[in-house]
Design a protein around this motif. Structure first.
Motif, PDB file in Angstrom:
ATOM      1  N   MET A   1      15.723  32.870 -16.081  1.00 45.22           N
ATOM      2  CA  MET A   1      14.786  33.932 -16.449  1.00 45.22           C
ATOM      3  C   MET A   1      13.396  33.409 -16.827  1.00 45.22           C
ATOM      4  SD  MET A   1      15.053  37.206 -16.576  1.00 45.22           S
ATOM      5  CE  MET A   1      13.565  38.167 -16.700  1.00 45.22           C
ATOM      6  N   ASP A   2      13.356  32.382 -17.695  1.00 41.50           N
ATOM      7  CA  ASP A   2      12.026  31.937 -18.127  1.00 41.50           C
ATOM      8  C   ASP A   2      11.275  31.257 -16.988  1.00 41.50           C
ATOM      9  OD1 ASP A   2      13.802  29.855 -18.213  1.00 41.50           O
ATOM     10  OD2 ASP A   2      13.076  29.004 -20.104  1.00 41.50           O
ATOM     11  N   LEU A   3      12.006  30.625 -16.079  1.00 41.48           N
ATOM     12  CA  LEU A   3      11.348  30.041 -14.914  1.00 41.48           C
ATOM     13  C   LEU A   3      10.802  31.148 -14.016  1.00 41.48           C
ATOM     14  CD1 LEU A   3      10.531  27.660 -13.159  1.00 41.48           C
ATOM     15  CD2 LEU A   3      12.821  27.670 -12.161  1.00 41.48           C
ATOM     16  N   MET A   4      11.594  32.220 -13.853  1.00 45.21           N
ATOM     17  CA  MET A   4      11.118  33.352 -13.041  1.00 45.21           C
ATOM     18  C   MET A   4       9.854  33.959 -13.642  1.00 45.21           C
ATOM     19  SD  MET A   4      14.181  35.485 -11.312  1.00 45.21           S
ATOM     20  CE  MET A   4      14.844  36.239 -12.772  1.00 45.21           C
ATOM     21  N   ASP A   5       9.792  34.001 -14.964  1.00 47.33           N
ATOM     22  CA  ASP A   5       8.595  34.541 -15.612  1.00 47.33           C
ATOM     23  C   ASP A   5       7.391  33.641 -15.358  1.00 47.33           C
ATOM     24  OD1 ASP A   5      10.058  36.645 -16.488  1.00 47.33           O
ATOM     25  OD2 ASP A   5      10.212  35.989 -18.579  1.00 47.33           O
ATOM     26  N   ASP A   6       7.608  32.327 -15.449  1.00 54.21           N
ATOM     27  CA  ASP A   6       6.512  31.383 -15.173  1.00 54.21           C
ATOM     28  C   ASP A   6       6.042  31.506 -13.725  1.00 54.21           C
ATOM     29  OD1 ASP A   6       6.729  30.487 -17.723  1.00 54.21           O
ATOM     30  OD2 ASP A   6       7.726  28.584 -17.235  1.00 54.21           O
ATOM     31  N   LEU A   7       7.009  31.604 -12.813  1.00 52.55           N
ATOM     32  CA  LEU A   7       6.666  31.703 -11.396  1.00 52.55           C
ATOM     33  C   LEU A   7       5.885  32.982 -11.115  1.00 52.55           C
ATOM     34  CD1 LEU A   7      10.007  30.448  -9.756  1.00 52.55           C
ATOM     35  CD2 LEU A   7       7.792  29.262  -9.772  1.00 52.55           C
ATOM     36  N   ALA A   8       6.332  34.093 -11.716  1.00 55.54           N
ATOM     37  CA  ALA A   8       5.633  35.363 -11.514  1.00 55.54           C
ATOM     38  C   ALA A   8       4.205  35.276 -12.056  1.00 55.54           C
ATOM     39  CB  ALA A   8       6.397  36.502 -12.184  1.00 55.54           C
ATOM     40  N   ALA A   9       4.046  34.637 -13.216  1.00 60.84           N
ATOM     41  CA  ALA A   9       2.706  34.497 -13.812  1.00 60.84           C
ATOM     42  C   ALA A   9       1.787  33.702 -12.880  1.00 60.84           C
ATOM     43  CB  ALA A   9       2.812  33.816 -15.175  1.00 60.84           C
ATOM     44  N   LEU A  10       2.362  32.690 -12.244  1.00 57.26           N
ATOM     45  CA  LEU A  10       1.590  31.871 -11.315  1.00 57.26           C
ATOM     46  C   LEU A  10       1.137  32.686 -10.101  1.00 57.26           C
ATOM     47  CD1 LEU A  10       0.727  28.902 -10.795  1.00 57.26           C
ATOM     48  CD2 LEU A  10       2.848  28.643  -9.500  1.00 57.26           C
ATOM     49  N   LYS A  11       2.040  33.495  -9.554  1.00 54.26           N
ATOM     50  CA  LYS A  11       1.689  34.334  -8.396  1.00 54.26           C
ATOM     51  C   LYS A  11       0.616  35.343  -8.786  1.00 54.26           C
ATOM     52  CE  LYS A  11       4.950  32.221  -6.335  1.00 54.26           C
ATOM     53  NZ  LYS A  11       4.633  30.995  -5.598  1.00 54.26           N
ATOM     54  N   ILE A  12       0.743  35.886  -9.993  1.00 53.68           N
ATOM     55  CA  ILE A  12      -0.232  36.860 -10.473  1.00 53.68           C
ATOM     56  C   ILE A  12      -1.615  36.203 -10.567  1.00 53.68           C
ATOM     57  CG2 ILE A  12      -0.917  38.106 -12.587  1.00 53.68           C
ATOM     58  CD1 ILE A  12       2.150  38.817 -12.841  1.00 53.68           C
ATOM     59  N   GLU A  13      -1.617  34.958 -11.000  1.00 52.41           N
ATOM     60  CA  GLU A  13      -2.888  34.244 -11.115  1.00 52.41           C
ATOM     61  C   GLU A  13      -3.484  33.943  -9.745  1.00 52.41           C
ATOM     62  OE1 GLU A  13      -2.677  30.627 -13.399  1.00 52.41           O
ATOM     63  OE2 GLU A  13      -4.736  30.106 -12.841  1.00 52.41           O
ATOM     64  N   ILE A  14      -2.663  33.476  -8.803  1.00 52.72           N
ATOM     65  CA  ILE A  14      -3.246  33.080  -7.521  1.00 52.72           C
ATOM     66  C   ILE A  14      -3.758  34.260  -6.701  1.00 52.72           C
ATOM     67  CG2 ILE A  14      -2.060  30.847  -7.336  1.00 52.72           C
ATOM     68  CD1 ILE A  14      -0.212  31.996  -5.310  1.00 52.72           C
ATOM     69  N   VAL A  15      -3.255  35.459  -6.966  1.00 50.43           N
ATOM     70  CA  VAL A  15      -3.809  36.617  -6.241  1.00 50.43           C
ATOM     71  C   VAL A  15      -4.971  37.266  -7.003  1.00 50.43           C
ATOM     72  CG1 VAL A  15      -1.663  37.113  -4.996  1.00 50.43           C
ATOM     73  CG2 VAL A  15      -2.151  38.306  -7.158  1.00 50.43           C
ATOM     74  N   GLY A  16      -5.381  36.625  -8.090  1.00 47.37           N
ATOM     75  CA  GLY A  16      -6.582  37.092  -8.789  1.00 47.37           C
ATOM     76  C   GLY A  16      -6.368  38.295  -9.695  1.00 47.37           C
ATOM     77  N   LEU A  17      -5.136  38.511 -10.123  1.00 50.02           N
ATOM     78  CA  LEU A  17      -4.885  39.588 -11.096  1.00 50.02           C
ATOM     79  C   LEU A  17      -4.938  39.008 -12.504  1.00 50.02           C
ATOM     80  CD1 LEU A  17      -1.868  41.526  -9.479  1.00 50.02           C
ATOM     81  CD2 LEU A  17      -4.199  42.393  -9.794  1.00 50.02           C
ATOM     82  N   PRO A  18      -5.355  39.815 -13.479  1.00 50.60           N
ATOM     83  CA  PRO A  18      -5.343  39.326 -14.855  1.00 50.60           C
ATOM     84  C   PRO A  18      -3.896  39.189 -15.352  1.00 50.60           C
ATOM     85  CG  PRO A  18      -5.939  41.650 -14.804  1.00 50.60           C
ATOM     86  CD  PRO A  18      -5.848  41.195 -13.376  1.00 50.60           C
ATOM     87  N   PRO A  19      -3.640  38.270 -16.279  1.00 50.78           N
ATOM     88  CA  PRO A  19      -2.265  38.029 -16.753  1.00 50.78           C
ATOM     89  C   PRO A  19      -1.568  39.296 -17.245  1.00 50.78           C
ATOM     90  CG  PRO A  19      -3.775  36.409 -17.696  1.00 50.78           C
ATOM     91  CD  PRO A  19      -4.620  37.399 -16.941  1.00 50.78           C
ATOM     92  N   GLU A  20      -2.333  40.188 -17.877  1.00 54.51           N
ATOM     93  CA  GLU A  20      -1.691  41.389 -18.449  1.00 54.51           C
ATOM     94  C   GLU A  20      -1.177  42.349 -17.370  1.00 54.51           C
ATOM     95  OE1 GLU A  20      -4.707  40.291 -19.102  1.00 54.51           O
ATOM     96  OE2 GLU A  20      -6.226  41.867 -18.869  1.00 54.51           O
TER      97      GLU A  20
END
Ligand SMILES: Nc1ncnc2c1ncn2[C@@H]1O[C@H](COP(=O)(O)OP(=O)(O)O)[C@@H](O)[C@H]1O
Ligand SMILES: [Mg+2]
Length: 249
Positions: free
Chosen positions: A111-130
């Motif tokens: 789970m925590d790895l999935m959260d980290d991975l999702a955060a990374l994808k969110i960052e690379i597509v230029g979306l804010p973390p929130e």
């Protein structure tokens, strides 16, 4: 970016597609090269989306071959990320949960790895973390497209198929999305196949454009070369729309 002396990553040969008596593709051939951004254009109903689905193995063609020229001779499901034309995000899920859907399907990721991975994808597509905690309806159209792209990138694909990704965006939103596609290709070395009707997009991002007409790919070339092509549909498309746009300026 494209070196046509190289072996294609994917080659489609002699593809025939029909639904009942309705013939969609007839002896269609197309090569997709590593690292290129290939646009696909064609009138409505010419089989652009079906071609993507056949390449993904979701629809079986009546006849023909689709070959993957990588080491294994085939691409596993995670090698291609897709943003379908009607590829809506799950409305009840947050952006983070949407991105994690393909990871959950694969299973075995903590789970925590999935959260980290999702955060990374969110960052690379230029979306804010929130944006991770928002549902699709809480996002603007442009942000939803980015979230869809983040989901397509969920499994670190080598190739992404984007079916009309900028449809419904205003010109500025579309231009920003195009910039993102270019950046991802350059940074991640992605191969991008993008169906689009947006002529501005074709000029901005594609290395080559494949034109579907008469049940085949009648040309696959740079936009500069296609401008010189005398086929009536290609002329009407590239000159008709271009000249109309310049008249508006
Ligand atoms: N699963 C299907 N069964 C029957 N007909 C289909 C199916 N999928 C697509 N078609 C038909 O095939 C044609 C090409 O569809 P599509 O690839 O979606 O066109 P487009 O080029 O606009 O993306 C259309 O006439 C569509 O109605
Ligand atoms: Mg389509």
């Amino acid at each position: 970016m494209t070196d046509n002396n190289q072996t294609p990553l994917i080659s489609v040969r002699g593809l025939h597609t029909r639904f009942g008596s309705h013939v969609i593709h007839e002896n269609l051939s197309l090569d997709i090269y590593q690292g290129e951004i290939l646009g696909i254009v064609g009138g409505s109903g010419t089989g652009k989306s079906v071609l993507l689905k056949e390449t993904l193995g979701l629809i079986t063609p009546y006849k023909g071959e689709i070959t993957f020229h990588n080491d294994q001779g085939q691409l596993d499901k995670t090698s291609i990320g897709v943003l379908f034309q009607d590829g809506a995000l799950f409305s009840a899920l947050t952006v983070r949960q949407n991105i994690q859907v393909p990871m959950r399907e694969m299973g075995g990721v903590a789970m925590d790895l999935m959260d980290d991975l999702a955060a990374l994808k969110i960052e690379i597509v230029g979306l804010p973390p929130e944006a991770a905690h928002k549902t699709p309806s809480q996002l603007s159209g442009g942000m939803r497209k980015r979230a869809g792209l983040a989901r397509a990138l969920s499994m670190d694909p080598k190739i992404v198929f984007l079916d009309e990704p900028t449809a419904g965006l205003d010109p500025m939103g579309a231009a920003e999305f195009d910039d993102l596609i270019l950046q991802l290709r350059n940074d991640l070395g992605l191969t991008v196949v993008m169906v689009t009707h947006d002529l501005d997009s074709l000029y901005r991002v594609t290395d080559r454009v494949a034109v579907l007409a008469e049940n085949q790919v009648i040309a696959a070339d740079s936009v500069e070369e296609l401008e010189k092509n005398n086929h009536p549909w290609i002329r009407a498309y590239f000159h008709g729309v271009r000249s109309r746009q310049s008249e508006e300026r």
